[in-house]
Enzyme design. Structure first.
Site, PDB file in Angstrom:
ATOM      1  N   CYS A 169     122.807   4.192 -27.276  1.00  0.00           N
ATOM      2  CA  CYS A 169     122.600   4.849 -25.826  1.00  0.00           C
ATOM      3  C   CYS A 169     123.821   4.826 -24.886  1.00  0.00           C
ATOM      4  O   CYS A 169     123.575   5.147 -23.835  1.00  0.00           O
ATOM      5  CB  CYS A 169     121.319   3.929 -25.339  1.00  0.00           C
ATOM      6  SG  CYS A 169     119.803   4.400 -26.303  1.00  0.00           S
ATOM      7  N   HIS A 309     121.986   1.597 -15.583  1.00  0.00           N
ATOM      8  CA  HIS A 309     121.199   2.107 -16.943  1.00  0.00           C
ATOM      9  C   HIS A 309     119.986   2.311 -16.488  1.00  0.00           C
ATOM     10  O   HIS A 309     119.320   3.050 -17.012  1.00  0.00           O
ATOM     11  CB  HIS A 309     121.590   0.954 -17.976  1.00  0.00           C
ATOM     12  CG  HIS A 309     120.959   1.432 -19.102  1.00  0.00           C
ATOM     13  ND1 HIS A 309     121.657   2.244 -19.930  1.00  0.00           N
ATOM     14  CD2 HIS A 309     120.069   1.040 -20.043  1.00  0.00           C
ATOM     15  CE1 HIS A 309     121.064   2.690 -21.056  1.00  0.00           C
ATOM     16  NE2 HIS A 309     119.905   1.536 -21.196  1.00  0.00           N
ATOM     17  N   GLU A 320     121.636  -6.344 -16.353  1.00  0.00           N
ATOM     18  CA  GLU A 320     122.718  -5.309 -15.600  1.00  0.00           C
ATOM     19  C   GLU A 320     122.820  -5.965 -14.292  1.00  0.00           C
ATOM     20  O   GLU A 320     124.019  -5.884 -13.524  1.00  0.00           O
ATOM     21  CB  GLU A 320     122.726  -4.096 -15.848  1.00  0.00           C
ATOM     22  CG  GLU A 320     121.449  -3.470 -15.237  1.00  0.00           C
ATOM     23  CD  GLU A 320     121.432  -2.005 -15.212  1.00  0.00           C
ATOM     24  OE1 GLU A 320     122.369  -1.355 -14.968  1.00  0.00           O
ATOM     25  OE2 GLU A 320     120.379  -1.290 -15.650  1.00  0.00           O
ATOM     26  N   LYS A 341     116.354   7.219 -14.825  1.00  0.00           N
ATOM     27  CA  LYS A 341     115.418   7.109 -15.857  1.00  0.00           C
ATOM     28  C   LYS A 341     114.238   7.375 -15.500  1.00  0.00           C
ATOM     29  O   LYS A 341     113.432   8.198 -16.292  1.00  0.00           O
ATOM     30  CB  LYS A 341     115.898   6.071 -16.705  1.00  0.00           C
ATOM     31  CG  LYS A 341     116.962   6.231 -17.424  1.00  0.00           C
ATOM     32  CD  LYS A 341     117.435   4.931 -18.435  1.00  0.00           C
ATOM     33  CE  LYS A 341     118.567   5.158 -19.137  1.00  0.00           C
ATOM     34  NZ  LYS A 341     119.762   5.017 -18.397  1.00  0.00           N
ATOM     35  N   HIS A 346     114.729   8.612 -20.690  1.00  0.00           N
ATOM     36  CA  HIS A 346     115.627   7.903 -21.340  1.00  0.00           C
ATOM     37  C   HIS A 346     115.941   8.847 -22.572  1.00  0.00           C
ATOM     38  O   HIS A 346     115.353   8.716 -23.490  1.00  0.00           O
ATOM     39  CB  HIS A 346     115.471   6.586 -21.836  1.00  0.00           C
ATOM     40  CG  HIS A 346     116.549   5.942 -22.282  1.00  0.00           C
ATOM     41  ND1 HIS A 346     117.772   6.509 -22.775  1.00  0.00           N
ATOM     42  CD2 HIS A 346     116.832   4.216 -22.566  1.00  0.00           C
ATOM     43  CE1 HIS A 346     118.605   5.432 -23.074  1.00  0.00           C
ATOM     44  NE2 HIS A 346     118.040   4.247 -22.939  1.00  0.00           N
ATOM     45  N   PHE A 405     121.491  -0.378 -28.033  1.00  0.00           N
ATOM     46  CA  PHE A 405     120.980  -0.791 -29.050  1.00  0.00           C
ATOM     47  C   PHE A 405     122.223  -1.115 -29.966  1.00  0.00           C
ATOM     48  O   PHE A 405     123.224  -0.178 -30.259  1.00  0.00           O
ATOM     49  CB  PHE A 405     119.946  -0.213 -29.950  1.00  0.00           C
ATOM     50  CG  PHE A 405     118.490  -0.072 -29.286  1.00  0.00           C
ATOM     51  CD1 PHE A 405     118.420  -1.124 -28.138  1.00  0.00           C
ATOM     52  CD2 PHE A 405     117.587   0.438 -29.983  1.00  0.00           C
ATOM     53  CE1 PHE A 405     117.079  -1.277 -27.625  1.00  0.00           C
ATOM     54  CE2 PHE A 405     116.457   0.256 -29.321  1.00  0.00           C
ATOM     55  CZ  PHE A 405     116.039  -0.574 -28.266  1.00  0.00           C
TER      56      PHE A 405
END
Length: 422
Positions: A169, A309, A320, A341, A346, A405
């Site tokens: 990602c 994010h 974050e 998002k 996403h 990930f």
């Protein structure tokens, strides 16, 4: 004189519509493009909601041959690249074509077509031994992510270096970071860069469902993803592509190009901790932020906006938030921070580049886009996440971050040259 990489063209294919303008209008409105999945029957899935693109490759100028031989992931990138190149005003021919490269990010490549064709070959998964004679002639291209870069190069006429960056990602940030380095070190004068993913498929949705990363709020698709909200229950998959034209600054200045922003700093780290888990202290993301700021030669207090994010999962939102506090200190509390998002889903590897496009447009328009669906603040997330309503603000420097990930943590700093003395 040191070489610098600037953005002179932007192309976007997103769930909001085709092109920069529908994308920007959706983001600034605080609305979302999430809906019940239509691309396949998701009735048996935990999550039945996604942010889909209304995308017709033939209506958008691709030939029947292009549509036949390429997966949706490549088609999204080809259309976005066409818009970006037109926006830049560049014509790639002669020596310039040889000095123009391609760097495209993607997390899952041609998943959609590979899954569909494997279902045909295996008789719906019933046969372990498959008959290759039923395979389509372009299955090899679907299997190799590198085909995405080659298709973009073929479409645009770029003859320089070409690569696909696949780091989960964070692919969309990392591909632009890689492209900027090629411009800086003189390997190219122009880079067509960004990312693309079309992951809305049964196998991808299942993978996220089984780890309960997706939201199960199927009764109200528009509010299913709620980053930084106390009531959030997970992320929503999306699809799309954003492609940027990166150009060496002096080259752009000589031809009078419109410059959206400079890619001033970039860094990536890995936490070497867990495939999907994140440490609560945000240390690795903070290190990426610190390195990106150092690369840009900016003090943390120079950052006017943070693009989060903001996936809508508790561990990411808290991770974050902690990282931004570590890197920006007290300035974090004075700095607006929002995530898109909830609006466009996403899209895995693509989202980092889509977020860079959003940042560049924010800098151009002097507007901070909001975090949609944020109504009940999580007390552990105590920064200014710009809930639901866009905010006017002049932006000199913007930080965008990504988490993927595998433990990947990436950060990029964009600088508005119109507001910079340098």
């Amino acid at each position: 004189m040191a070489r610098r990489a600037v953005i002179t063209g932007i192309g976007v294919v997103a769930p909001s519509g085709i092109g920069r303008e529908p994308f920007w209008q959706l983001l600034t409105s605080g609305r979302t493009a999430t809906r019940t999945i239509t691309q396949f029957d998701a009735s048996e899935h935990r999550c039945r909601v996604a942010a889909e693109c209304d995308f017709d490759p033939l209506a958008l100028g691709l030939t029947r041959q292009q549509a036949r031989r390429t997966d949706r992931v490549s088609q999204l990138a080809m259309v976005a690249a066409g818009e970006a190149l037109a926006d830049s005003g560049l014509e790639l021919d002669g020596e310039l074509a040889e000095r123009t490269g391609v760097a495209i990010g993607s997390a899952v490549g041609g998943t959609t077509t590979m899954e569909r064709e494997y279902a045909v070959l295996s008789n719906g998964g019933k046969d372990w031994v498959v008959d290759p004679s039923f395979a389509p002639p372009h299955l090899y291209d679907y299997f190799l992510p590198s085909s995405i870069a080659s298709e973009v190069a073929l479409t645009t006429g770029a003859l320089g270096p070409a690569a696909v960056i696949s780091t989960g990602c964070t692919s969309g940030i990392d591909s632009v970071g890689y492209a900027a380095e090629l411009v800086r070190d003189g390997s190219a004068d122009v880079m067509i860069t960004g990312a693309t993913d079309a992951p809305i498929s049964p196998i991808t949705l299942t993978c996220f469902d089984v780890i309960k990363a997706t939201s199960a709020r199927n009764d109200d698709p528009a509010t299913a993803c709620r980053p930084f909200d106390r009531t959030r229950t997970g992320l929503i998959l999306g699809e799309g592509s954003a492609v940027l034209v990166l150009e060496e600054y002096e080259h752009a200045r000589r031809r009078g190009a419109t410059i959206y922003a400079e890619v001033a700093g970039y860094a990536s780290r890995c936490n070497a901790f867990h495939m999907t888990g994140l440490k609560a202290d945000g240390k690795e993301m903070s290190e990426a932020i610190d390195l990106a700021l150092g690369d840009a030669r900016l003090d943390p207090t120079a950052i006017d906006y943070v693009n989060a994010h903001g996936s809508g999962t508790k561990q990411n939102d808290r991770h974050e938030t902690a990282a931004v506090k570590l890197s920006l200190g007290d300035h974090a509390y004075r700095t607006p921070m929002s995530g898109i998002k909830a609006s466009v889903g996403h899209s895995l590897g693509a989202i980092g580049s889509i977020e860079i496009a959003a940042c560049a447009l924010s800098m151009r328009h002097g507007v901070v886009v909001p975090t949609a669906n944020l109504h009940e603040a999580d007390p552990e997330c105590d920064l200014d996440y710009v809930p639901n309503t866009a905010r006017e603000r002049e932006l000199g420097a913007v930080l965008t971050v990504g988490s993927g990930f595998g433990g990947f943590q990436s950060a990029m700093v964009l600088k508005n040259l119109e507001r910079s003395a340098s």
